[in-house]
Design a protein around this motif. Structure first.
Motif, PDB file in Angstrom:
ATOM      1  N   LYS A 222      13.243  -6.886  -2.185  1.00 52.19           N
ATOM      2  CA  LYS A 222      11.997  -7.131  -2.924  1.00 52.19           C
ATOM      3  C   LYS A 222      11.999  -8.493  -3.613  1.00 52.19           C
ATOM      4  O   LYS A 222      10.927  -8.994  -3.962  1.00 52.19           O
ATOM      5  CB  LYS A 222      11.791  -6.026  -3.950  1.00 52.19           C
ATOM      6  CG  LYS A 222      12.895  -5.958  -4.998  1.00 52.19           C
ATOM      7  CD  LYS A 222      12.681  -4.795  -5.957  1.00 52.19           C
ATOM      8  CE  LYS A 222      13.801  -4.714  -6.981  1.00 52.19           C
ATOM      9  NZ  LYS A 222      13.619  -3.577  -7.913  1.00 52.19           N
ATOM     10  N   ASN A 223      13.168  -9.073  -3.813  1.00 52.52           N
ATOM     11  CA  ASN A 223      13.251 -10.373  -4.478  1.00 52.52           C
ATOM     12  C   ASN A 223      12.951 -11.534  -3.544  1.00 52.52           C
ATOM     13  O   ASN A 223      12.769 -12.663  -4.001  1.00 52.52           O
ATOM     14  CB  ASN A 223      14.636 -10.570  -5.086  1.00 52.52           C
ATOM     15  CG  ASN A 223      14.988  -9.511  -6.113  1.00 52.52           C
ATOM     16  OD1 ASN A 223      15.689  -8.554  -5.791  1.00 52.52           O
ATOM     17  ND2 ASN A 223      14.519  -9.669  -7.321  1.00 52.52           N
ATOM     18  N   PHE A 224      12.895 -11.253  -2.235  1.00 55.36           N
ATOM     19  CA  PHE A 224      12.679 -12.325  -1.266  1.00 55.36           C
ATOM     20  C   PHE A 224      11.575 -11.965  -0.256  1.00 55.36           C
ATOM     21  O   PHE A 224      11.630 -12.368   0.895  1.00 55.36           O
ATOM     22  CB  PHE A 224      13.988 -12.647  -0.542  1.00 55.36           C
ATOM     23  CG  PHE A 224      15.066 -13.156  -1.453  1.00 55.36           C
ATOM     24  CD1 PHE A 224      15.079 -14.497  -1.855  1.00 55.36           C
ATOM     25  CD2 PHE A 224      16.047 -12.311  -1.943  1.00 55.36           C
ATOM     26  CE1 PHE A 224      16.067 -14.968  -2.710  1.00 55.36           C
ATOM     27  CE2 PHE A 224      17.037 -12.780  -2.794  1.00 55.36           C
ATOM     28  CZ  PHE A 224      17.042 -14.120  -3.182  1.00 55.36           C
ATOM     29  N   THR A 225      10.598 -11.186  -0.718  1.00 50.38           N
ATOM     30  CA  THR A 225       9.433 -10.874   0.094  1.00 50.38           C
ATOM     31  C   THR A 225       8.169 -11.229  -0.685  1.00 50.38           C
ATOM     32  O   THR A 225       8.193 -11.425  -1.909  1.00 50.38           O
ATOM     33  CB  THR A 225       9.401  -9.384   0.482  1.00 50.38           C
ATOM     34  OG1 THR A 225       9.514  -8.584  -0.711  1.00 50.38           O
ATOM     35  CG2 THR A 225      10.530  -9.034   1.422  1.00 50.38           C
ATOM     36  N   ASP A 226       7.046 -11.270   0.035  1.00 54.78           N
ATOM     37  CA  ASP A 226       5.783 -11.581  -0.627  1.00 54.78           C
ATOM     38  C   ASP A 226       5.157 -10.310  -1.197  1.00 54.78           C
ATOM     39  O   ASP A 226       5.784  -9.241  -1.227  1.00 54.78           O
ATOM     40  CB  ASP A 226       4.824 -12.283   0.347  1.00 54.78           C
ATOM     41  CG  ASP A 226       4.530 -11.439   1.584  1.00 54.78           C
ATOM     42  OD1 ASP A 226       4.805 -10.213   1.561  1.00 54.78           O
ATOM     43  OD2 ASP A 226       4.034 -11.988   2.590  1.00 54.78           O
ATOM     44  N   GLU A 227       3.890 -10.423  -1.632  1.00 57.84           N
ATOM     45  CA  GLU A 227       3.209  -9.290  -2.253  1.00 57.84           C
ATOM     46  C   GLU A 227       3.037  -8.129  -1.282  1.00 57.84           C
ATOM     47  O   GLU A 227       2.906  -6.973  -1.704  1.00 57.84           O
ATOM     48  CB  GLU A 227       1.843  -9.722  -2.795  1.00 57.84           C
ATOM     49  CG  GLU A 227       1.900 -10.726  -3.946  1.00 57.84           C
ATOM     50  CD  GLU A 227       2.124 -12.154  -3.460  1.00 57.84           C
ATOM     51  OE1 GLU A 227       2.207 -12.355  -2.215  1.00 57.84           O
ATOM     52  OE2 GLU A 227       2.229 -13.060  -4.299  1.00 57.84           O
ATOM     53  N   MET A 228       3.034  -8.429   0.010  1.00 56.99           N
ATOM     54  CA  MET A 228       2.866  -7.395   1.030  1.00 56.99           C
ATOM     55  C   MET A 228       4.202  -6.843   1.523  1.00 56.99           C
ATOM     56  O   MET A 228       4.239  -6.018   2.430  1.00 56.99           O
ATOM     57  CB  MET A 228       2.081  -7.963   2.221  1.00 56.99           C
ATOM     58  CG  MET A 228       0.721  -8.533   1.859  1.00 56.99           C
ATOM     59  SD  MET A 228      -0.382  -7.263   1.156  1.00 56.99           S
ATOM     60  CE  MET A 228      -0.598  -6.210   2.585  1.00 56.99           C
ATOM     61  N   GLY A 229       5.295  -7.289   0.928  1.00 58.75           N
ATOM     62  CA  GLY A 229       6.606  -6.825   1.353  1.00 58.75           C
ATOM     63  C   GLY A 229       7.105  -7.485   2.614  1.00 58.75           C
ATOM     64  O   GLY A 229       8.044  -6.982   3.252  1.00 58.75           O
ATOM     65  N   LYS A 230       6.515  -8.617   2.997  1.00 57.91           N
ATOM     66  CA  LYS A 230       6.898  -9.324   4.207  1.00 57.91           C
ATOM     67  C   LYS A 230       7.796 -10.516   3.873  1.00 57.91           C
ATOM     68  O   LYS A 230       7.830 -10.997   2.745  1.00 57.91           O
ATOM     69  CB  LYS A 230       5.653  -9.806   4.961  1.00 57.91           C
ATOM     70  CG  LYS A 230       4.675  -8.700   5.330  1.00 57.91           C
ATOM     71  CD  LYS A 230       5.287  -7.703   6.312  1.00 57.91           C
ATOM     72  CE  LYS A 230       4.276  -6.651   6.735  1.00 57.91           C
ATOM     73  NZ  LYS A 230       4.862  -5.684   7.690  1.00 57.91           N
ATOM     74  N   TYR A 231       8.487 -10.986   4.907  1.00 59.62           N
ATOM     75  CA  TYR A 231       9.373 -12.132   4.742  1.00 59.62           C
ATOM     76  C   TYR A 231       8.598 -13.359   4.274  1.00 59.62           C
ATOM     77  O   TYR A 231       7.480 -13.627   4.719  1.00 59.62           O
ATOM     78  CB  TYR A 231      10.053 -12.458   6.070  1.00 59.62           C
ATOM     79  CG  TYR A 231      10.829 -13.761   6.059  1.00 59.62           C
ATOM     80  CD1 TYR A 231      12.145 -13.806   5.629  1.00 59.62           C
ATOM     81  CD2 TYR A 231      10.232 -14.949   6.479  1.00 59.62           C
ATOM     82  CE1 TYR A 231      12.860 -14.985   5.626  1.00 59.62           C
ATOM     83  CE2 TYR A 231      10.945 -16.144   6.480  1.00 59.62           C
ATOM     84  CZ  TYR A 231      12.247 -16.161   6.046  1.00 59.62           C
ATOM     85  OH  TYR A 231      12.950 -17.340   6.036  1.00 59.62           O
ATOM     86  N   THR A 232       9.202 -14.089   3.343  1.00 61.49           N
ATOM     87  CA  THR A 232       8.663 -15.375   2.919  1.00 61.49           C
ATOM     88  C   THR A 232       9.825 -16.307   2.619  1.00 61.49           C
ATOM     89  O   THR A 232      10.870 -15.874   2.119  1.00 61.49           O
ATOM     90  CB  THR A 232       7.771 -15.237   1.674  1.00 61.49           C
ATOM     91  OG1 THR A 232       7.316 -16.539   1.274  1.00 61.49           O
ATOM     92  CG2 THR A 232       8.513 -14.595   0.520  1.00 61.49           C
TER      93      THR A 232
END
Length: 389
Positions: A222-232
């Motif tokens: 969760k610390n390395f995903t966007d608001e949608m829970g996707k990779y960013t």
């Protein structure tokens, strides 16, 4: 003398460059290394306590078994673990009192023991080193079939999961039997969807095994995903507090600032447990069931009717009842007002009113004038006559 200094400085620069290049290596490429390649040199620690019998935590025990003036933390894993170790060196505070060392291997994992066998290497690492806490980041190269001798287990199959669980359990058991506090860091999200899905499967499997034996699993997804829970690849930089790129373009590794953020997450958990080890909670009082069990072993008296677990029971014999008449001389006859409980203020006036309302010779007259209560009917609830039956 001058020549010696130049040679020494040159060797030091070459060593630093080698470590930096190893930390930037792509795990997917490093996975193809030959089996003959030797692992990185092991860090030097103070001699370890090689006792094979772990101490069992008692009441009020903490996750880190005991406090230390300085905590030796060993990071174990693949190339991602090397980046985490570098980040922990930057993110550690002067008052943390920790010494962070690393033992990582490019392209390693549990799926390819023919390239590097962690189960075989781990006991030797721990025998030669003093470790208070171990941080594990491993598995980014395990999204593939497992090779067990000549057998190949397809990734994600029931056989693959069963074997992978077995390896994880063995790895954790080696650490736990030495009273080492273990922190397993979950794999981060990956850019390629199919690769990310494989990493999530490994996370779920490892977390289940860690939970089963009481090992802390640090979920960083969760610390390395966007608001949608996707990779960013973007995120908050811990040093500048600015929203910047944290992940490498390959969608796998972290940049320097990303490793620093990852290290900060892990260090926060370590700091909490180190603080708890230095200020352990008081031992909890025994539960009521445990108290009752203890009393059962020490108190021979029966439990029914006891006012307390260890207080004696006072049993008084019941006075025998008899149908023999009681001698009148032995009993002080109360007056009429006392018998009717009218011996209170203005009670006599009430008695006089009752006497005027009854017929002469009736049971009521006997009661209100002489204080003689009428005989109860046999078998009625107020019949206390003793029978021989």
């Amino acid at each position: 003398m001058i020549l010696r200094r130049v040679v020494t400085a040159g060797l030091a620069l070459l060593g630093c460059a080698a470590v930096a290049l190893a930390g930037l290596a792509d795990p997917a490429q490093a996975q193809q290394e030959s089996a003959s390649q030797k692992p990185l040199a092991e860090p030097k620690f103070a001699p370890a306590n090689t006792s094979s019998t772990p101490e069992k935590p008692g009441a009020g025990a903490t996750y880190i078994p005991e406090p230390h003036d300085r905590y030796s933390v060993l990071v174990l894993g693949d190339a991602l673990a090397g980046g985490l170790w570098a980040g922990m060196g930057r993110a550690a505070k002067p008052d943390d009192r920790i010494q962070v060392e690393v033992r990582y291997r490019e392209g390693s994992g549990f799926a390819r023991a023919d390239l590097y066998d962690w189960l075989e290497a781990l006991p030797g690492i721990l025998d030669r080193n003093q470790v208070h806490a171990a941080v594990i980041l491993l598995g980014s190269n395990d999204g593939q079939d497992m090779r067990i001798g000549d057998q190949r287990l397809p990734f994600g199959s029931p056989e693959w999961k069963a074997k992978y669980q077995e390896v994880v359990d063995t790895f954790l058991a080696e650490l736990r039997k030495r009273s080492i506090a273990v922190y397993w860091v979950g794999l981060p999200p990956m850019a390629r969807p199919d690769y990310d899905q494989a990493m999530q499967q490994i996370n779920e499997l490892v977390k289940a095994r860690a939970d089963a034996v009481g090992v802390k699993f640090i979920d960083i997804r969760k610390n390395f995903t966007d608001e949608m829970g996707k990779y960013t690849e973007m995120g908050l930089d811990e040093e500048t507090r600015v929203y910047r790129r944290l992940r490498d373009r390959d969608g796998i590794r972290f940049l320097k600032r990303g490793n620093t953020k990852l290290a900060s997450i892990v260090l926060d958990v370590l700091r909490q447990d180190m603080k708890a080890a230095e200020n352990p909670p008081p031992a909890q009082a025994a539960a009521p069931a445990e108290q009752a069990k203890a009393a059962e072993l020490t108190n021979p008296l029966p439990f029914f009717g006891q006012p307390g677990l260890k207080e004696p029971i006072l049993i008084q014999p019941e006075m025998p009842r008899t149908n023999r008449p009681v001698t009148a001389a032995l009993v002080e006859k109360p007056n009429v007002a006392e018998a009717l409980k009218l011996d209170v203020k203005d009670g006599e006036e009430g008695l006089t009113a009752l006497q005027k309302s009854v017929s002469p010779g009736s049971p009521a007259a006997e009661l209100f004038f002489k204080g003689i209560a009428p005989q109860p009917k046999p078998g009625r609830t107020d019949d206390f006559a003793w029978t021989s039956e």
